[in-house]
Design an enzyme around this catalytic site. Structure first.
Site, mmCIF file in Angstrom:
data_model
loop_
_atom_site.group_PDB
_atom_site.id
_atom_site.type_symbol
_atom_site.label_atom_id
_atom_site.label_comp_id
_atom_site.label_asym_id
_atom_site.label_seq_id
_atom_site.Cartn_x
_atom_site.Cartn_y
_atom_site.Cartn_z
ATOM 1 N N ASP A 33 12.409 -12.311 -0.161
ATOM 2 C CA ASP A 33 12.050 -12.038 0.615
ATOM 3 C C ASP A 33 13.275 -11.055 1.598
ATOM 4 O O ASP A 33 14.731 -11.290 0.998
ATOM 5 C CB ASP A 33 12.196 -12.954 1.471
ATOM 6 C CG ASP A 33 11.762 -13.292 3.520
ATOM 7 O OD1 ASP A 33 12.203 -12.753 4.126
ATOM 8 O OD2 ASP A 33 10.453 -14.127 3.918
ATOM 9 N N GLY A 85 1.814 -7.933 -0.848
ATOM 10 C CA GLY A 85 2.174 -6.535 -1.582
ATOM 11 C C GLY A 85 1.173 -7.124 -2.737
ATOM 12 O O GLY A 85 1.546 -8.599 -3.043
ATOM 13 N N PHE A 112 0.614 -0.967 0.200
ATOM 14 C CA PHE A 112 -0.147 -0.208 0.005
ATOM 15 C C PHE A 112 1.060 1.374 -0.068
ATOM 16 O O PHE A 112 0.543 1.774 -1.199
ATOM 17 C CB PHE A 112 -1.131 -0.013 1.190
ATOM 18 C CG PHE A 112 -1.516 1.035 1.641
ATOM 19 C CD1 PHE A 112 -1.956 2.646 0.785
ATOM 20 C CD2 PHE A 112 -1.421 1.275 2.831
ATOM 21 C CE1 PHE A 112 -2.203 3.246 1.132
ATOM 22 C CE2 PHE A 112 -2.218 2.578 3.498
ATOM 23 C CZ PHE A 112 -2.691 3.780 2.710
ATOM 24 N N ALA A 146 8.713 -2.809 3.850
ATOM 25 C CA ALA A 146 8.558 -4.550 4.269
ATOM 26 C C ALA A 146 8.309 -4.339 5.605
ATOM 27 O O ALA A 146 9.093 -4.673 5.939
ATOM 28 C CB ALA A 146 9.810 -4.729 3.039
ATOM 29 N N ALA A 147 7.421 -5.150 5.971
ATOM 30 C CA ALA A 147 6.897 -5.352 7.219
ATOM 31 C C ALA A 147 6.346 -6.364 7.634
ATOM 32 O O ALA A 147 5.050 -6.348 6.706
ATOM 33 C CB ALA A 147 7.166 -4.463 8.209
ATOM 34 N N GLN A 148 6.094 -6.926 8.720
ATOM 35 C CA GLN A 148 4.796 -7.628 9.197
ATOM 36 C C GLN A 148 4.257 -6.879 9.966
ATOM 37 O O GLN A 148 4.355 -5.958 10.826
ATOM 38 C CB GLN A 148 4.896 -8.779 10.280
ATOM 39 C CG GLN A 148 4.037 -9.834 10.258
ATOM 40 C CD GLN A 148 2.864 -9.349 11.313
ATOM 41 O OE1 GLN A 148 1.986 -9.374 10.780
ATOM 42 N NE2 GLN A 148 3.336 -8.164 12.476
ATOM 43 N N ILE A 149 2.768 -6.000 9.760
ATOM 44 C CA ILE A 149 2.511 -5.070 10.451
ATOM 45 C C ILE A 149 0.952 -5.309 10.922
ATOM 46 O O ILE A 149 0.394 -3.901 11.219
ATOM 47 C CB ILE A 149 2.019 -3.772 8.786
ATOM 48 C CG1 ILE A 149 0.663 -4.548 7.929
ATOM 49 C CG2 ILE A 149 3.126 -3.551 8.393
ATOM 50 C CD1 ILE A 149 -0.230 -3.284 7.401
ATOM 51 N N ARG A 206 -8.211 8.151 16.636
ATOM 52 C CA ARG A 206 -6.762 7.720 16.434
ATOM 53 C C ARG A 206 -6.135 9.302 15.255
ATOM 54 O O ARG A 206 -7.062 9.960 14.790
ATOM 55 C CB ARG A 206 -6.460 6.759 14.757
ATOM 56 C CG ARG A 206 -6.618 4.509 15.914
ATOM 57 C CD ARG A 206 -5.527 4.404 17.048
ATOM 58 N NE ARG A 206 -5.728 3.228 17.109
ATOM 59 C CZ ARG A 206 -6.067 2.974 18.371
ATOM 60 N NH1 ARG A 206 -6.962 3.771 18.720
ATOM 61 N NH2 ARG A 206 -6.412 1.921 19.061
ATOM 62 N N TYR A 255 5.062 -6.862 18.151
ATOM 63 C CA TYR A 255 4.949 -5.268 16.545
ATOM 64 C C TYR A 255 5.803 -4.441 16.900
ATOM 65 O O TYR A 255 5.762 -3.521 16.509
ATOM 66 C CB TYR A 255 3.520 -5.370 16.091
ATOM 67 C CG TYR A 255 4.198 -4.053 14.870
ATOM 68 C CD1 TYR A 255 4.290 -4.674 13.598
ATOM 69 C CD2 TYR A 255 3.095 -2.470 14.645
ATOM 70 C CE1 TYR A 255 4.896 -3.544 12.741
ATOM 71 C CE2 TYR A 255 3.328 -2.150 14.026
ATOM 72 C CZ TYR A 255 3.722 -2.320 13.394
ATOM 73 O OH TYR A 255 4.188 -0.976 11.630
#
Length: 316
Positions: free
Chosen positions: A54, A39, A14, A77-80, A212, A145
């Site tokens: 990766d 993605g 995104f 790039a990440a685990q979000i 938020r 996280y």
């Protein structure tokens, strides 16, 4: 400004895809490293070279060697997903810590000019006592996280002190906009928009008064370009290279739903469900330090939500 060699990790995602587009638009050469686990191929902008990989793959070093090093590495790039990090903290650390270290080691070996690291102002401060929250606030993450994002900044500080690596850490608030994935904290905008489009009810967890700081993706892109170029302050501590990216305005989930319906010109039934355990009640970022560098949010919540809804509804 001469064309620079830019690597955007997570550039099929995104936010990363918008950032990659912006580098291309100003004439830079762009490579994207993305394993397409989250993605999308259609997000990759024309003109960028996609390397499907990766970020933890040792073969990443070969890309750096082949290109001859990069002037800028923009690490998106990440685990979000916060909930996923709670369910499997080791998987979260593999991507967000081991993957980052692989990128940083490549950057160190090949003399990268500057690393832009995506941190998270929405989670590293935990439940802050002060809002809008400044960069110097205590770091009290309440999820794996958040821990990995804070650890990422600490690793960058180490690389700056010991190896002379130039870097900036952008602590995003809740980013929304076209191409948004419904995962992550700000995914509520994409979820609400999809349900509005389909004529389905909207579900709000808790009483809807949790708040938020929603910032439009185009404004986030401009922050990335700014810290790619501007002279940065000395890295004397962790916060000197950390920059909050937010509007400084709190919006409740109830207000978000109302403004989105107004922007979309559609109404939906609003249903309430039990609050999610562990969810932060409030988050809002003080953006003074980034403003001092010349940035400010330009897109209002109403306009940003209208653009996002039109995209999700297929209008543009």
């Amino acid at each position: 400004m001469s064309a620079r060699r830019v690597l955007v990790t997570g550039g099929a995602g995104f936010i990363g895809s918008h950032v990659a587009e912006a580098y291309l638009a100003r004439g830079d050469r762009v490579w994207i490293v993305d394993d397409l686990s989250s993605g999308k191929l259609e997000n990759v902008p024309e003109g960028a070279e996609l390397v499907r990989m990766d970020i933890g793959d040792p073969a990443l070093d070969e890309l750096f060697r082949k290109v001859g090093g990069f002037d800028i590495v923009n690490h998106h790039a990440a685990q979000i997903d916060v909930r996923r990090s709670v369910a499997d903290p080791r998987a979260d650390a593999r991507i967000n810590i081991d993957g980052l270290l692989n990128v940083l080691e490549c950057a160190r070996r090949h003399g990268v000019g500057r690393v832009i690291f995506v941190s998270s102002g929405g989670v590293v401060y935990g439940e802050p006592a002060c809002r809008p929250t400044p960069e110097t606030a205590p770091k009290l993450p309440r999820s794996p996280y958040g821990v990995t994002k804070l650890a990422g900044e600490q690793y960058l500080y180490y690389y700056a002190q010991v190896h002379g690596l130039e870097y900036a850490a952008l602590r995003y608030s809740n980013v929304y906009g076209p191409r948004q994935d419904p995962h992550g904290e700000a995914g509520v905008v994409a979820i609400f928009s999809s349900r509005l489009r389909d004529g389905q009810p909207i579900t709000i967890y808790g009483d809807g008064e949790q708040t938020r700081d929603y910032v439009y993706v185009g404004d986030v892109v401009r922050a990335n370009l700014l810290v790619s170029d501007v002279a940065l302050p000395p890295a004397v501590d962790l916060d000197s290279r950390g920059f909050n990216v937010g509007t400084g305005r709190e919006t409740s989930v109830n207000e978000l739903a109302r403004v989105l319906m107004e922007a979309a010109g559609r109404d939906a039934e609003v249903r309430y469900a039990a609050a999610r355990p562990g969810e932060l009640l409030h988050s809002c970022l003080d953006n003074t330090r980034l403003r001092q560098l010349g940035w400010e949010p330009a897109v209002s919540l109403r306009e940003g939500l209208a653009r996002t809804y039109r995209y999700i509804a297929g209008g543009e």
